[in-house]
Design a protein around this motif. Structure first.
Motif, short mmCIF file in Angstrom:
data_model
loop_
_atom_site.label_atom_id
_atom_site.label_comp_id
_atom_site.label_asym_id
_atom_site.label_seq_id
_atom_site.Cartn_x
_atom_site.Cartn_y
_atom_site.Cartn_z
N LEU A 75 -8.67 0.00 -17.96
CA LEU A 75 -7.43 0.44 -17.35
C LEU A 75 -7.57 0.30 -15.85
O LEU A 75 -8.54 0.77 -15.26
N THR A 76 -6.62 -0.39 -15.22
CA THR A 76 -6.66 -0.63 -13.78
C THR A 76 -5.44 -0.01 -13.13
O THR A 76 -4.31 -0.23 -13.57
N LEU A 77 -5.68 0.76 -12.09
CA LEU A 77 -4.62 1.39 -11.31
C LEU A 77 -4.75 0.86 -9.89
O LEU A 77 -5.68 1.22 -9.16
N ALA A 78 -3.84 -0.04 -9.51
CA ALA A 78 -3.89 -0.67 -8.20
C ALA A 78 -2.93 0.06 -7.26
O ALA A 78 -1.73 0.08 -7.48
N ILE A 79 -3.49 0.66 -6.21
CA ILE A 79 -2.70 1.34 -5.19
C ILE A 79 -2.78 0.48 -3.94
O ILE A 79 -3.87 0.23 -3.42
N THR A 80 -1.62 0.02 -3.47
CA THR A 80 -1.59 -0.82 -2.28
C THR A 80 -0.73 -0.17 -1.21
O THR A 80 0.24 0.52 -1.50
N GLY A 81 -1.11 -0.40 0.03
CA GLY A 81 -0.37 0.14 1.17
C GLY A 81 0.80 -0.74 1.54
O GLY A 81 1.04 -1.78 0.92
N ALA A 82 1.51 -0.35 2.59
CA ALA A 82 2.67 -1.11 3.05
C ALA A 82 2.28 -2.52 3.49
O ALA A 82 3.08 -3.46 3.39
N ASP A 83 1.03 -2.69 3.94
CA ASP A 83 0.55 -4.00 4.37
C ASP A 83 0.04 -4.85 3.20
O ASP A 83 -0.39 -5.98 3.39
N GLY A 84 0.05 -4.31 2.00
CA GLY A 84 -0.40 -5.04 0.82
C GLY A 84 -1.89 -4.92 0.54
O GLY A 84 -2.38 -5.47 -0.44
N ALA A 85 -2.60 -4.22 1.39
CA ALA A 85 -4.05 -4.06 1.21
C ALA A 85 -4.33 -2.91 0.25
O ALA A 85 -3.56 -1.95 0.18
N PRO A 86 -5.45 -2.98 -0.48
CA PRO A 86 -5.82 -1.88 -1.37
C PRO A 86 -6.03 -0.59 -0.59
O PRO A 86 -6.53 -0.60 0.53
N VAL A 87 -5.65 0.51 -1.20
CA VAL A 87 -5.78 1.82 -0.57
C VAL A 87 -6.94 2.57 -1.21
O VAL A 87 -7.03 2.65 -2.43
N ARG A 88 -7.80 3.13 -0.38
CA ARG A 88 -8.85 4.02 -0.86
C ARG A 88 -8.36 5.44 -0.62
O ARG A 88 -7.94 5.77 0.48
N VAL A 89 -8.41 6.27 -1.64
CA VAL A 89 -7.89 7.64 -1.54
C VAL A 89 -9.03 8.65 -1.45
O VAL A 89 -10.15 8.35 -1.84
N ALA A 90 -8.70 9.84 -0.94
CA ALA A 90 -9.70 10.90 -0.86
C ALA A 90 -10.00 11.46 -2.25
O ALA A 90 -11.14 11.78 -2.57
N SER A 91 -8.95 11.57 -3.07
CA SER A 91 -9.15 12.03 -4.45
C SER A 91 -8.05 11.44 -5.34
O SER A 91 -6.95 11.15 -4.87
N LEU A 92 -8.39 11.27 -6.61
CA LEU A 92 -7.44 10.72 -7.58
C LEU A 92 -7.62 11.45 -8.90
O LEU A 92 -8.72 11.47 -9.47
N ASP A 93 -6.55 12.07 -9.35
CA ASP A 93 -6.52 12.71 -10.66
C ASP A 93 -5.39 12.07 -11.45
O ASP A 93 -4.29 11.89 -10.90
N ALA A 94 -5.64 11.75 -12.70
CA ALA A 94 -4.61 11.12 -13.51
C ALA A 94 -4.76 11.55 -14.96
O ALA A 94 -5.87 11.78 -15.44
N VAL A 95 -3.62 11.63 -15.62
CA VAL A 95 -3.59 11.90 -17.06
C VAL A 95 -2.80 10.77 -17.70
O VAL A 95 -1.68 10.47 -17.28
N LEU A 96 -3.39 10.13 -18.68
CA LEU A 96 -2.74 9.05 -19.41
C LEU A 96 -2.32 9.56 -20.77
O LEU A 96 -3.13 10.18 -21.47
N GLY A 97 -1.07 9.33 -21.13
CA GLY A 97 -0.60 9.79 -22.43
C GLY A 97 0.65 9.06 -22.86
O GLY A 97 1.24 8.28 -22.11
N ARG A 98 1.04 9.34 -24.07
CA ARG A 98 2.28 8.78 -24.61
C ARG A 98 3.47 9.46 -23.94
O ARG A 98 3.38 10.59 -23.48
N ALA A 99 4.59 8.77 -23.95
CA ALA A 99 5.79 9.33 -23.34
C ALA A 99 6.38 10.46 -24.17
O ALA A 99 7.09 11.30 -23.63
N THR A 100 6.07 10.52 -25.44
CA THR A 100 6.75 11.46 -26.34
C THR A 100 5.93 12.66 -26.76
O THR A 100 6.48 13.58 -27.36
N SER A 101 4.62 12.67 -26.50
CA SER A 101 3.81 13.82 -26.92
C SER A 101 2.57 13.92 -26.05
O SER A 101 2.20 12.98 -25.36
N VAL A 102 1.91 15.06 -26.12
CA VAL A 102 0.68 15.27 -25.35
C VAL A 102 -0.56 15.13 -26.23
O VAL A 102 -1.67 15.31 -25.75
N ARG A 103 -0.37 14.80 -27.49
CA ARG A 103 -1.48 14.71 -28.44
C ARG A 103 -2.53 13.68 -28.04
O ARG A 103 -3.72 13.90 -28.20
#
Length: 151
Positions: A75-103
């Motif tokens: 799984l790739t999450l590409a975050i780019t800035g206004a200049d098109g360059a990759p952005v390095r963040v201080a912290s990243l939290d993410a939850v991946l799930g279906r649109a219809t349930s949390v199972r």
């Protein structure tokens, strides 16, 4: 042969049966909706509404765009800035799930590879949502729901 007549009793039984079916279906659907909805989004909706414009303006000032892809078990999450360059963040939290349930919700363990954030993850086909929260190096909070359609 005796002629059958519709009486008030027949009409009442038909009326009650029809509305009984409608009410039973509505109750079943309402129960299903409440059972599958995870519930609380914010603790105080009034306070959240008052802070919304400030948070949105700060997030838009970052000029970030986010794109999610999944290929070969990664799984790739590409975050780019206004200049098109990759952005390095201080912290990243993410939850991946279906649109219809949390199972099927999972929390990917992202690592930055110099161009994007990647996490090893097997996904089935379908519509997936990534609810991400990142913090910029200056402390600005960035929240976004990213849709990922896996074919």
């Amino acid at each position: 042969m005796a002629e059958r007549r519709i009486t008030g009793r027949h009409v009442l039984i038909g009326f009650c049966a029809a509305f009984g079916v409608i009410i039973a279906v509505n109750l079943a659907l309402a129960y299903s909706a409440v059972k599958t909805f995870p519930g609380l989004e914010v603790a105080n909706s009034y306070v959240a509404s008052q802070e919304f414009d400030d948070r949105r303006a700060a997030q838009e000032a970052l000029g970030w765009s986010v794109e999610a892809t999944h290929h070969a078990g990664v799984l790739t999450l590409a975050i780019t800035g206004a200049d098109g360059a990759p952005v390095r963040v201080a912290s990243l939290d993410a939850v991946l799930g279906r649109a219809t349930s949390v199972r099927d919700d999972v929390t990917p363990d992202f690592s930055f590879d110099g161009a994007a954030y990647t996490a090893p993850l097997d996904l089935g086909a379908g519509n997936w949502n990534i609810r991400m929260q990142a913090t910029a190096l200056d402390g600005t909070e960035f929240r976004q729901r990213v849709v990922l359609i896996k074919r």
